[in-house]
Motif scaffolding. Structure first.
Motif, mmCIF file in Angstrom:
data_model
loop_
_atom_site.group_PDB
_atom_site.id
_atom_site.type_symbol
_atom_site.label_atom_id
_atom_site.label_comp_id
_atom_site.label_asym_id
_atom_site.label_seq_id
_atom_site.Cartn_x
_atom_site.Cartn_y
_atom_site.Cartn_z
ATOM 1 N N GLU A 246 0.841 -1.212 0.000
ATOM 2 C CA GLU A 246 0.000 0.000 0.000
ATOM 3 C C GLU A 246 0.869 1.252 0.000
ATOM 4 O OE1 GLU A 246 -4.141 -1.653 1.987
ATOM 5 O OE2 GLU A 246 -2.580 -0.915 3.343
ATOM 6 N N ASP A 266 -6.413 -11.686 12.374
ATOM 7 C CA ASP A 266 -6.003 -10.531 11.552
ATOM 8 C C ASP A 266 -5.826 -10.931 10.086
ATOM 9 O OD1 ASP A 266 -5.924 -9.139 13.870
ATOM 10 O OD2 ASP A 266 -3.743 -8.830 13.911
ATOM 11 N N GLN A 269 -9.236 -11.429 8.599
ATOM 12 C CA GLN A 269 -9.882 -10.129 8.344
ATOM 13 C C GLN A 269 -9.381 -9.559 7.010
ATOM 14 O OE1 GLN A 269 -12.279 -8.329 10.486
ATOM 15 N NE2 GLN A 269 -12.442 -7.470 8.416
ATOM 16 N N ALA A 270 -8.056 -9.618 6.809
ATOM 17 C CA ALA A 270 -7.478 -9.110 5.549
ATOM 18 C C ALA A 270 -7.971 -9.929 4.357
ATOM 19 C CB ALA A 270 -5.953 -9.129 5.631
ATOM 20 N N ALA A 272 -10.959 -11.491 4.224
ATOM 21 C CA ALA A 272 -12.356 -11.079 4.019
ATOM 22 C C ALA A 272 -12.422 -9.697 3.360
ATOM 23 C CB ALA A 272 -13.086 -11.066 5.359
ATOM 24 N N ASP A 273 -11.449 -8.839 3.668
ATOM 25 C CA ASP A 273 -11.401 -7.483 3.077
ATOM 26 C C ASP A 273 -10.847 -7.480 1.650
ATOM 27 O OD1 ASP A 273 -12.331 -6.563 5.490
ATOM 28 O OD2 ASP A 273 -10.383 -5.838 6.205
ATOM 29 N N GLY A 274 -10.409 -8.622 1.155
ATOM 30 C CA GLY A 274 -9.900 -8.706 -0.220
ATOM 31 C C GLY A 274 -8.428 -8.350 -0.372
ATOM 32 N N LYS A 275 -7.720 -8.167 0.765
ATOM 33 C CA LYS A 275 -6.293 -7.797 0.664
ATOM 34 C C LYS A 275 -5.393 -9.030 0.553
ATOM 35 C CE LYS A 275 -6.851 -3.433 3.055
ATOM 36 N NZ LYS A 275 -6.247 -2.449 3.909
ATOM 37 N N GLN A 316 -11.594 -15.981 0.074
ATOM 38 C CA GLN A 316 -12.143 -14.735 0.612
ATOM 39 C C GLN A 316 -13.589 -14.917 1.069
ATOM 40 O OE1 GLN A 316 -11.260 -12.164 -2.748
ATOM 41 N NE2 GLN A 316 -9.264 -11.618 -1.900
ATOM 42 N N LYS A 320 -15.189 -14.608 5.075
ATOM 43 C CA LYS A 320 -16.319 -13.758 5.492
ATOM 44 C C LYS A 320 -17.289 -14.561 6.343
ATOM 45 C CE LYS A 320 -16.161 -10.853 1.439
ATOM 46 N NZ LYS A 320 -16.591 -10.786 0.074
ATOM 47 N N LEU A 323 -15.389 -15.617 9.973
ATOM 48 C CA LEU A 323 -14.624 -14.622 10.721
ATOM 49 C C LEU A 323 -15.159 -14.373 12.136
ATOM 50 C CD1 LEU A 323 -12.174 -12.826 10.428
ATOM 51 C CD2 LEU A 323 -13.631 -11.068 9.438
#
Ligand code: AHR
Length: 328
Positions: A246, A266, A269-270, A272-275, A316, A320, A323
């Motif tokens: 980033e 963590d 979460q990343a 699920a956030d698509g990162k 991903q 979701k 999580l």
């Protein structure tokens, strides 16, 4: 007279049973229940390098308490010499069983021999040693890291199945010389090696930490003009690398696809956030099985020489869904 003798006998028997339950000698932990002898375990942990490790330490400490096992715990701060010192001190203290997660694979034979000579059984947990003499430890409880690396490679092969273009991969390895770094690298390389389009253009250790993952990824971004994929041997290094990506003005998960191992909260979460694009699970919740094995080896019962943890993988979409219920 008869009544007095009976009362004295009863009092004596009660005192004896309290002593045997309490373990004596000022120990703070009760016995294991059901008439088992109290057990003291010496545990040498690798360190506190990652979210995985924190969850593993908690699992071991909570499970020892639940099992009524007195735990002597030490954190080696990722240094083999600290682990050897801790094991020697457990031998001196005559603990009933030693468990440890070896930071690296090599160099354990001498201290393991010392434990064997002192007749203290040893259990390997999480990571393996490369000792030829497998009688030096009773069992090895943990993941199959080669399989984890293969799962990462299989996802990548599937992801690029319709492309003939070259795929440039950078790899963040775990601690140099550790079983998960060696095996996750080997498993991944074996699977992607079947297709020449996959090229590992840079590979370096990030020591399983977020800070090092970020630092090494920053260097990769400078030296490699065209990175398609990052394969990080754990979530923490992947999360550090996301900050670097980033920071370089790129979008993690899109400009650079990311595969990691562990599936700690963590990381999930990343994902699920698509990162992150894909995570291979490595479970740190080894405590309950470790305590069961410890009770058995202390009693001299036969245990399997290898106990492999059951694990899965997450996309991903799957991240979701799970999580909110993730334990660690
Ligand atoms: O040995 C297990 C590995 O050690 C985990 O994958 C990593 O996060 C940890 O530091």
């Amino acid at each position: 007279m008869f009544k007095r003798i009976s009362a004295l006998l009863l009092a004596g028997l009660t005192a004896m049973s309290v002593a045997s339950c309490g373990g004596g000698g000022g120990t703070t932990t009760a016995g294991t229940g059901g008439g088992d002898e109290p057990i003291t375990m010496g545990f040498s942990q690798v360190g506190a390098e990652s979210g995985w490790r924190t969850a593993n330490t908690k699992s071991v400490q909570d499970s020892a308490k639940n099992a009524g096992i007195t735990l002597k715990f030490s954190d080696a701060q990722q240094k083999q010499e600290n682990q050897i010192k801790a094991i020697r001190s457990y031998i001196q203290q005559k603990v009933d069983v030693i468990a440890f997660s070896p930071v690296v694979e090599s160099g354990w034979d001498t201290v393991l021999k010392e434990a064997q000579n002192a007749k203290i059984p040893v259990i390997l947990t999480d990571r393996a040693v490369d000792s030829k003499d497998t009688s030096l430890y009773k069992t090895f409880l943990g993941s199959d890291f080669v399989v984890e690396g293969k799962k990462a490679g299989e996802w990548l092969v599937q992801e690029y199945k319709d492309s003939t273009d070259k795929v440039n991969i950078v790899e963040l390895q775990g601690t140099t010389g550790s079983a998960p770094a060696n095996d996750r690298k080997a498993g991944f390389a074996e699977v992607i090696g079947a297709d020449q389009k996959f090229q590992i253009v840079a590979s370096q250790t990030g020591d399983f930490t977020r800070a090092k993952g970020k630092e090494v990824m920053e260097a990769f971004l400078k030296s490699q003009p065209d990175i398609d994929v990052l394969y990080a041997h754990n979530d923490d290094m992947g999360l550090g690398a996301i900050e670097a990506i980033e920071g370089a003005g790129k979008v993690p998960g899109k400009d650079i696809k990311i595969i990691t191992v562990d599936a700690v909260k963590d990381g999930m979460q990343a994902l699920a956030d698509g990162k992150i694009n894909f995570i291979v699970e490595c479970s740190p919740l080894l405590g309950p099985q470790l305590m069961d094995l410890a009770k058995k080896v202390v009693k001299g019962e036969q245990v399997p020489t290898r106990v492999i943890t059951v694990e899965t993988t997450f996309t991903q979409e799957q991240a979701k869904q799970v999580l909110s219920t993730r334990q660690y």
